[in-house]
Motif scaffolding. Structure first.
Motif, PDB file in Angstrom:
ATOM      1  N   LEU A   2      62.317  12.997 -30.179  1.00 11.60           N
ATOM      2  CA  LEU A   2      62.143  13.393 -28.789  1.00 11.60           C
ATOM      3  C   LEU A   2      63.099  14.495 -28.382  1.00 11.60           C
ATOM      4  CD1 LEU A   2      61.884   9.855 -27.120  1.00 11.60           C
ATOM      5  CD2 LEU A   2      60.000  11.453 -27.491  1.00 11.60           C
ATOM      6  N   ASN A   3      62.655  15.282 -27.410  1.00 10.23           N
ATOM      7  CA  ASN A   3      63.523  16.256 -26.767  1.00 10.23           C
ATOM      8  C   ASN A   3      63.314  16.083 -25.263  1.00 10.23           C
ATOM      9  OD1 ASN A   3      65.227  18.499 -26.361  1.00 10.23           O
ATOM     10  ND2 ASN A   3      64.292  19.595 -28.087  1.00 10.23           N
ATOM     11  N   SER A   4      64.176  16.681 -24.476  1.00  3.30           N
ATOM     12  CA  SER A   4      64.026  16.517 -23.034  1.00  3.30           C
ATOM     13  C   SER A   4      64.550  17.747 -22.307  1.00  3.30           C
ATOM     14  CB  SER A   4      64.766  15.262 -22.553  1.00  3.30           C
ATOM     15  OG  SER A   4      66.137  15.327 -22.905  1.00  3.30           O
ATOM     16  N   PHE A   5      64.157  17.846 -21.047  1.00  4.70           N
ATOM     17  CA  PHE A   5      64.547  18.974 -20.217  1.00  4.70           C
ATOM     18  C   PHE A   5      64.990  18.416 -18.874  1.00  4.70           C
ATOM     19  CE2 PHE A   5      63.794  22.048 -16.923  1.00  4.70           C
ATOM     20  CZ  PHE A   5      64.160  23.267 -17.471  1.00  4.70           C
ATOM     21  N   HIS A   6      66.187  18.772 -18.471  1.00  5.78           N
ATOM     22  CA  HIS A   6      66.738  18.261 -17.215  1.00  5.78           C
ATOM     23  C   HIS A   6      67.358  19.409 -16.433  1.00  5.78           C
ATOM     24  CE1 HIS A   6      69.056  16.077 -14.312  1.00  5.78           C
ATOM     25  NE2 HIS A   6      70.210  16.433 -14.841  1.00  5.78           N
ATOM     26  N   ILE A   7      67.097  19.429 -15.125  1.00  6.21           N
ATOM     27  CA  ILE A   7      67.717  20.459 -14.295  1.00  6.21           C
ATOM     28  C   ILE A   7      68.659  19.812 -13.287  1.00  6.21           C
ATOM     29  CG2 ILE A   7      65.849  20.547 -12.584  1.00  6.21           C
ATOM     30  CD1 ILE A   7      66.785  23.828 -13.319  1.00  6.21           C
ATOM     31  N   HIS A   8      69.749  20.492 -13.025  1.00  3.19           N
ATOM     32  CA  HIS A   8      70.748  19.986 -12.080  1.00  3.19           C
ATOM     33  C   HIS A   8      70.439  20.436 -10.660  1.00  3.19           C
ATOM     34  CE1 HIS A   8      74.411  18.761 -14.664  1.00  3.19           C
ATOM     35  NE2 HIS A   8      73.319  18.680 -15.401  1.00  3.19           N
ATOM     36  N   ALA A   9      70.758  19.588  -9.719  1.00  2.00           N
ATOM     37  CA  ALA A   9      70.749  19.940  -8.295  1.00  2.00           C
ATOM     38  C   ALA A   9      69.390  20.417  -7.795  1.00  2.00           C
ATOM     39  CB  ALA A   9      71.821  21.003  -8.006  1.00  2.00           C
ATOM     40  N   THR A  25      59.926  15.551 -10.411  1.00  2.00           N
ATOM     41  CA  THR A  25      61.038  14.908 -11.106  1.00  2.00           C
ATOM     42  C   THR A  25      62.135  15.926 -11.397  1.00  2.00           C
ATOM     43  OG1 THR A  25      61.599  13.609 -13.093  1.00  2.00           O
ATOM     44  CG2 THR A  25      59.930  15.303 -13.357  1.00  2.00           C
ATOM     45  N   ASP A  26      63.198  15.470 -12.033  1.00  2.00           N
ATOM     46  CA  ASP A  26      64.228  16.403 -12.492  1.00  2.00           C
ATOM     47  C   ASP A  26      64.444  16.318 -14.002  1.00  2.00           C
ATOM     48  OD1 ASP A  26      65.591  14.023 -12.772  1.00  2.00           O
ATOM     49  OD2 ASP A  26      67.182  14.513 -11.334  1.00  2.00           O
ATOM     50  N   THR A  27      63.673  15.450 -14.673  1.00  2.00           N
ATOM     51  CA  THR A  27      63.831  15.269 -16.116  1.00  2.00           C
ATOM     52  C   THR A  27      62.482  14.934 -16.735  1.00  2.00           C
ATOM     53  OG1 THR A  27      66.010  14.287 -15.709  1.00  2.00           O
ATOM     54  CG2 THR A  27      65.094  13.976 -17.911  1.00  2.00           C
ATOM     55  N   ILE A  28      62.155  15.614 -17.832  1.00  2.00           N
ATOM     56  CA  ILE A  28      60.953  15.247 -18.579  1.00  2.00           C
ATOM     57  C   ILE A  28      61.309  15.068 -20.052  1.00  2.00           C
ATOM     58  CG2 ILE A  28      59.200  16.229 -17.065  1.00  2.00           C
ATOM     59  CD1 ILE A  28      59.570  18.467 -19.758  1.00  2.00           C
ATOM     60  N   THR A  29      60.480  14.275 -20.734  1.00  2.00           N
ATOM     61  CA  THR A  29      60.668  14.022 -22.165  1.00  2.00           C
ATOM     62  C   THR A  29      59.432  14.508 -22.902  1.00  2.00           C
ATOM     63  OG1 THR A  29      62.009  12.094 -21.686  1.00  2.00           O
ATOM     64  CG2 THR A  29      61.063  12.216 -23.887  1.00  2.00           C
ATOM     65  N   GLN A  30      59.648  15.161 -24.042  1.00  2.00           N
ATOM     66  CA  GLN A  30      58.524  15.621 -24.854  1.00  2.00           C
ATOM     67  C   GLN A  30      58.738  15.251 -26.316  1.00  2.00           C
ATOM     68  OE1 GLN A  30      58.424  19.883 -24.210  1.00  2.00           O
ATOM     69  NE2 GLN A  30      57.278  19.705 -22.297  1.00  2.00           N
ATOM     70  N   ALA A  31      57.700  14.687 -26.952  1.00  2.24           N
ATOM     71  CA  ALA A  31      57.710  14.531 -28.406  1.00  2.24           C
ATOM     72  C   ALA A  31      57.398  15.892 -29.012  1.00  2.24           C
ATOM     73  CB  ALA A  31      56.672  13.508 -28.835  1.00  2.24           C
ATOM     74  N   GLN A  32      57.522  16.012 -30.321  1.00  2.84           N
ATOM     75  CA  GLN A  32      57.253  17.293 -30.969  1.00  2.84           C
ATOM     76  C   GLN A  32      55.811  17.725 -30.724  1.00  2.84           C
ATOM     77  OE1 GLN A  32      57.060  17.389 -35.169  1.00  2.84           O
ATOM     78  NE2 GLN A  32      57.864  19.459 -35.315  1.00  2.84           N
TER      79      GLN A  32
END
Ligand SMILES: [Cu+2]
Length: 357
Positions: A288-295, A313-320
């Motif tokens: 897994l990888n993920s993407f998160h943004i602050h504020a 949302t402020d965070t997502i998860t992605q499989a390959q």
């Protein structure tokens, strides 16, 4: 010591580094790549003095070298790689347009070639590339157009291009079907209709598959809907990683290949503008990888195939292989961090900043 070093995985290194001060001299001798070595040793030194030498996020110097977020020492010169992560963000290859029977045909040219690249300061990687860059060019077409991809294999290994999308088997770019593997010196033209609209990807499908992808043979493929998306500042973010010592785990993580590139040079955007990010996960060797943004928060459109967001949302998860479109606006000026919410990845290069002006 060289032989021992090759067998030490990044996970073992981190496991050791997290525990004891005694791990530092061990790290100094054992890490096979100077850049990673410096990063890890420095990260640990900073962890021990608490707050990274007193620098604060968004307050320290523009370069962020030696910052609390785990900056690398030095920088990767885009001239060396022949591509610049800052330019890759907003670089779209729309091909050459012709018309056949009144229909738009978009022709792209892709050449596979072997090329050494630098993925973190001092960390070289023997990549396989499409058009000399990792990730490969961001190909862009509109729903309903005919897409033609002229592929030349100038590499020393057999490769293919497998596109995500809906098409016939002979143009699917896998070994044993249609043209199958394209030998070194060979070529083939893949052809299909651009649909469904959305955010897709392409990658080599030769075997061993993990190796062919992890070496750098992948890119983003955007099919715009017939009725255009609203005007936006568009950014392509390919989440990737590099196994620099061939142990089938990654030592370096990044967006668009160069670790900490957007910490070194934050992404400049305008306050209030609509920002549209095409976020693609091509990471090998990690589930897994993920993407998160602050504020901030964003609208998320998985695979970009629906016009209504699936999530705020402020965070997502992605499989390959998973990907999605992120849309947001920054209401305030300043420096805002984004990173993998897998902290381990963030500390090994997958983090950066927006500079909102
Ligand atoms: Cu390949």
């Amino acid at each position: 010591m060289k032989f021992a070093a090759q067998k030490i995985s990044r996970r073992k290194l981190l496991g050791g580094a997290a525990g004891a001060t005694a791990a530092i001299p061990f790290l100094h001798e054992a890490v096979p790549h100077q850049g990673v070595h410096d990063q890890l040793a420095q990260a640990q030194a900073q962890a021990q003095d608490g707050h990274g030498g007193g620098e604060q996020p968004g307050v320290s110097s523009a370069s962020h070298r030696g910052s609390a977020h785990r900056g690398t020492v030095g920088r990767v010169d885009p001239e060396v790689n022949g591509f610049d992560p800052t330019e890759i963000l907003r670089n779209f290859d729309r091909g050459t347009v012709t018309r056949e029977n009144g229909r738009v045909v978009r022709t792209f040219e892709i050449v596979a070639e072997d090329k050494e690249i630098e993925v973190a300061p001092g960390v070289k990687f023997a990549a396989w590339t499409y058009n000399g860059r990792v990730p490969g060019p961001t190909l862009r077409a509109r729903e309903g157009e005919r897409v033609r991809v002229s592929f030349v294999n100038a590499s020393s290994h057999p490769h293919t291009i497998h596109f995500h999308g809906i098409h016939t088997d002979v143009h699917d770019g896998i070994p044993g079907v249609g043209p199958g593997n394209i030998s070194p010196g060979g070529s083939y033209t893949y052809e299909f209709d651009a649909f469904p609209f959305g955010l897709h990807l392409y990658h080599c499908h030769s075997t061993p598959l993990a190796e062919h992808i992890a070496k750098g043979l992948y890119g983003t493929f955007i099919i715009d809907p017939k009725d255009e998306r609203p005007e936006a500042d568009e950014l392509v973010m390919v989440m990737n990683g590099f196994d620099t010592n061939f142990d089938r785990t990654n030592e370096v993580y990044a967006v668009n290949t160069v670790a900490f590139a957007y910490e070194e040079k934050p992404i400049r955007v305008k306050r209030g503008d609509l920002i549209r990010m095409y976020v693609v996960n091509v990471l090998e060797y990690d589930l897994l990888n993920s993407f998160h943004i602050h504020a901030n928060f964003f609208d998320y459109y998985p695979t970009g195939t629906r016009r209504e967001p699936a999530e705020f949302t402020d965070t997502i998860t992605q499989a390959q292989g998973q990907r999605g479109i992120v849309e947001l606006r920054f209401p305030f000026t300043g420096k805002y961090m984004f990173h993998a919410h897998v902290s381990e990845f963030a500390e090994l290069g997958w983090m950066g900043f927006f500079e909102v002006v």
